[in-house]
Design an enzyme around this catalytic site. Structure first.
Site, PDB file in Angstrom:
ATOM      1  N   LYS A 181       0.808  -1.383   0.011  1.00 12.58           N
ATOM      2  CA  LYS A 181       0.029  -0.089  -0.111  1.00 12.58           C
ATOM      3  C   LYS A 181       0.779   1.114   0.179  1.00 12.58           C
ATOM      4  CE  LYS A 181      -1.514   2.893   2.935  1.00 12.58           C
ATOM      5  NZ  LYS A 181      -1.547   4.132   2.151  1.00 12.58           N
ATOM      6  N   GLU A 256      10.496   1.270  10.193  1.00 16.70           N
ATOM      7  CA  GLU A 256      11.531   2.315   9.588  1.00 16.70           C
ATOM      8  C   GLU A 256      10.618   3.423   9.950  1.00 16.70           C
ATOM      9  OE1 GLU A 256      13.009   5.055   8.661  1.00 16.70           O
ATOM     10  OE2 GLU A 256      13.171   4.438   6.454  1.00 16.70           O
ATOM     11  N   CYS A 290      13.585  10.952   6.570  1.00 19.98           N
ATOM     12  CA  CYS A 290      13.714  10.436   8.034  1.00 19.98           C
ATOM     13  C   CYS A 290      15.211  10.426   8.481  1.00 19.98           C
ATOM     14  CB  CYS A 290      13.055   8.933   8.196  1.00 19.98           C
ATOM     15  SG  CYS A 290      13.630   7.975   6.988  1.00 19.98           S
ATOM     16  N   GLU A 387      11.011  16.020  15.052  1.00 22.48           N
ATOM     17  CA  GLU A 387      11.339  16.032  13.804  1.00 22.48           C
ATOM     18  C   GLU A 387      10.701  17.361  13.055  1.00 22.48           C
ATOM     19  OE1 GLU A 387      10.441  12.383  11.910  1.00 22.48           O
ATOM     20  OE2 GLU A 387      12.100  12.302  10.567  1.00 22.48           O
TER      21      GLU A 387
END
Ligand code: ADP
Length: 484
Positions: A181, A256, A290, A387
Site C-alpha cells: 500500500k 522504519e 527520515c 522532527e
C-alpha cells in the site's frame, strides 16, 4: 500534460493478482501535484475486501514463486531493474509530478530504488544455512533459511519508488510475495513499478498494489492470518499502531520510523566539507527524509565560520517547480508540513533564536517555503526534540565532546547521526557513543543498497538493504538428522 515517452506507465488503477482494477465501490481519490495544486488523476479508494483479495492471490502465487530457484527469480528481478533504468526519465517525471522533488533528485531516487532490485536479485542466491556440529555422534544439526511467506508493506510519500523496491526486492529475492500500500499522495510511482514488474515477468499475485483507505487496508494487512510479515516505513505513531495491530497474531514486523538526526561539526573538521554535507543532509527532498539532519551542532571555535559559509550556500538553493531546470527545492508535500515548519520557527524565535536566512513561506506561494537557517538555539526549543521534516536548519553551539554526545542522544529516536572530525580517536569514540542505527562520518549521505538501513530506539527495528535485509524476509528452520 504528463509528457511521458511511455504514457502507459501512468496508471490510475490498482494492480491486484496481475490485473488492473478499480475499487469494488467504484469510488476514487484525487491526487494532486504539490507544486501547482492541479489534479493529476485519481486512484481507486479500496478497503479491506480488495486487500483480502490481493493477500489471497499472493498466497497462491507465493507457493509457485518460492519453488523457483533463486537464480530463476534473479533473472526476473534483474529484468525489472533493467526496465526501471531504461525508463528512468519517465519514472522520475511521474515522481516529481506527484511528490514535488526536483527532477534530478527523482532520477537519483529511481536509480537508488532500482539498485535494491539488482542487489536482491543476487543476494537471494546467498540465503545460506548452516551445518552445526552436534552434541551426539548419531545426529546432525542442519539449519536452512526459508521465505517467511506472504508479506504486506505500507510505504510513505517521501520516497515513492525506492521505499517499495527496498521491501519488494528483498521479499521477492527471498521467495516471498508482497502486497504494497503506497502513500495516497504518491501512488503513481507505485503503479508504474507494477507496470514494469509485469513486463519483467513477475508472476501475477507476487507483487500487488492496493490504494485507498490507509486504516482499512492496514487493519486487513495486520489481521489477516495469511500475512506472515509486515514491513512499514512512516511515522512512529502509525508504526506503533501497526505493531499493536499485528501483535495478536505475533506477525514478524519491520519498522522504519521517524528520526531526529544530529549533525555535529567538531573544531578539527574540514569546514567546507561539513558545509557541503550539511546542505545535502538537511535540504535533500526539502528536508523531508527520515535521515535528514534535524539539529546541527557546531563546536564554539568554528561556529561563526560554519554559520557564515553554510548560510551563504543555503542562500544559493533555488526554490520552484521541480520540473524546472536548476530548481533544487520543490514544494513541501502538504499544508500541514508547511505549518509544522512555521511552528518550529515561531517557537524558536519566541525563545530567542535569530533568523540568519529565510524564515517564512516563499513568495511563490502554495506549498513553497524559504530554506531557513536559525542561530542562537537552545535545547528547550521544539526543534531540538521534534522532527521538523522541512527546510529548516537550526544551528546549535556546543563546547565539548561529552556535552554534544549527551545532546545528540537526548531523543527517543535513533535512526541516523552525522559528524565531521579528522581526529581518528574522536571518530571512534563519538561513533560508538552515538545511540543510532546509522552513523555517517565526514559524509552527509549514507543510504545505499549495500548497507543496512535502519534504526534503534523509537526509530524502529529491522534492516533494509545489504545481506542483513534479506533476513527480514526469511525464517530459520532447524532440522535434526538422527539415526545416523
Ligand atoms: P507521514 O506523516 O509521513 O505521512 P504516516 O505514517 O502517516 O507518515 O504515513 C506513512 C504510510 O502509512 C502511508 O502509506 C499512510 O497512508 C499509511 N497510514 C496512515 N495511517 C495509517 C493507518 N491507520 N493504518 C495503516 N497505514 C496508515
Amino acid at each position: 500534460m504528463l509528457n511521458l515517452s511511455r504514457p502507459d506507465l501512468f496508471k490510475q488503477q490498482a494492480y491486484i493478482n496481475g490485473q488492473w482494477v478499480d475499487a469494488d465501490s467504484g469510488e476514487t481519490i484525487a491526487v494532486r501535484n504539490p507544486a501547482t495544486g492541479a489534479v493529476l488523476g485519481t486512484i481507486p479508494k479500496m478497503g479491506a475486501t480488495e486487500t483480502r483479495r490481493a493477500i489471497e492471490a499472493a498466497a497462491t502465487a507465493q507457493k509457485q514463486w518460492r519453488r523457483l530457484s533463486a537464480k530463476e527469480r534473479a533473472v526476473i528481478l534483474r529484468r525489472w531493474f533493467d526496465l526501471m533504468m531504461t525508463h528512468q526519465d519517465d519514472l522520475a517525471r511521474i515522481m516529481t509530478l506527484e511528490q514535488g522533488k526536483p527532477l534530478a533528485e527523482a532520477k537519483g531516487e529511481i536509480a537508488y530504488g532500482a539498485s535494491y532490485l539488482e542487489w536482491y536479485a543476487e543476494e537471494g542466491k546467498r540465503a545460506y544455512g548452516d551445518v552445526i556440529p552436534g552434541p551426539a555422534h548419531d545426529r546432525r544439526i542442519v539449519v536452512i533459511k526459508e521465505p517467511v511467506g506472504v508479506c504486506a508493506a505500507i510505504t510513505p510519500w517521501n520516497f515513492p519508488s525506492s521505499m517499495i523496491t527496498r521491501k519488494a526486492g528483498a521479499a521477492l529475492g527471498a521467495g516471498c510475495a508482497i502486497v504494497v500500500k503506497p502513500a495516497t499522495q504518491t501512488p503513481y510511482s507505485a503503479f508504474a513499478l507494477a507496470v514494469l514488474a509485469q513486463e519483467a515477468g513477475v508472476p501475477e499475485g507476487v507483487f500487488s498494489i492496493v490504494t485507498g483507505s490507509a486504516s482499512a487496508i492496514g487493519e486487513e494487512m495486520t489481521s489477516n492470518d495469511i500475512v506472515r510479515k509486515i514491513s512499514f516505513t512512516g511515522s512512529t505513531d502509525i508504526g506503533r499502531l501497526l505493531m499493536a495491530q499485528a501483535a495478536p497474531q505475533i506477525k514478524k514486523i519491520s519498522l522504519e520510523l521517524g528520526g531526529n538526526a544530529p549533525f555535529i561539526v567538531f573544531d578539527d573538521a574540514d569546514i567546507d566539507a561539513a558545509v557541503e554535507g550539511a546542505i545535502v543532509s538537511k535540504f535533500r527532498n526539502m528536508g523531508q527524509t527520515c535521515v535528514c539532519a534535524n539539529r546541527l551542532y557546531v563546536q564554539r571555535g568554528v561556529y561563526d565560520a560554519f554559520v557564515e559559509k553554510f548560510t551563504a550556500k543555503v542562500a544559493q538553493l533555488k526554490v520552484g517547480d521541480g520540473l524546472q531546470a536548476q530548481v533544487t527545492q520543490g514544494p513541501l508535500i502538504d499544508q500541514a508540513a508547511v505549518e509544522k515548519v512555521k511552528e518550529h520557527i515561531e517557537d524558536a524565535v519566541a525563545q530567542g533564536a535569530h533568523i540568519a536566512l529565510g524564515g517564512k513561506a516563499h513568495e511563490l506561494g502554495g506549498l513553497f517555503f524559504e530554506p531557513t537557517v536559525l542561530t542562537h538555539m537552545k535545547s528547550s526549543m521544539k526543534v531540538a526534540r521534534e522532527e521538523t521534516f522541512g527546510p529548516l536548519a537550526p544551528v546549535f553551539a556546543f563546547e565539548n565532546e561529552d556535552e554534544v554526545i549527551e545532546l545528540a542522544n537526548q531523543t527517543e529516536y535513533g535512526l541516523a547521526a552525522y559528524f565531521y572530525s579528522r581526529d581518528i580517536g574522536r571518530v571512534w569514540r563519538v561513533a560508538e557513543a552515538l545511540e543510532y542505527g546509522m552513523v555517517a562520518i565526514n559524509s552527509g549521505l549514507l543510504s545505499n543498497e549495500a548497507a543496512p538501513f535502519g534504526g534503534v530506539k523509537q526509530s524502529g527495528f529491522g534492516r533494509e538493504g545489504s545481506h542483513y535485509g534479506l533476513d527480514d524476509y526469511l525464517v530459520i528452520k532447524y532440522m535434526l538428522m538422527g539415526g545416523i
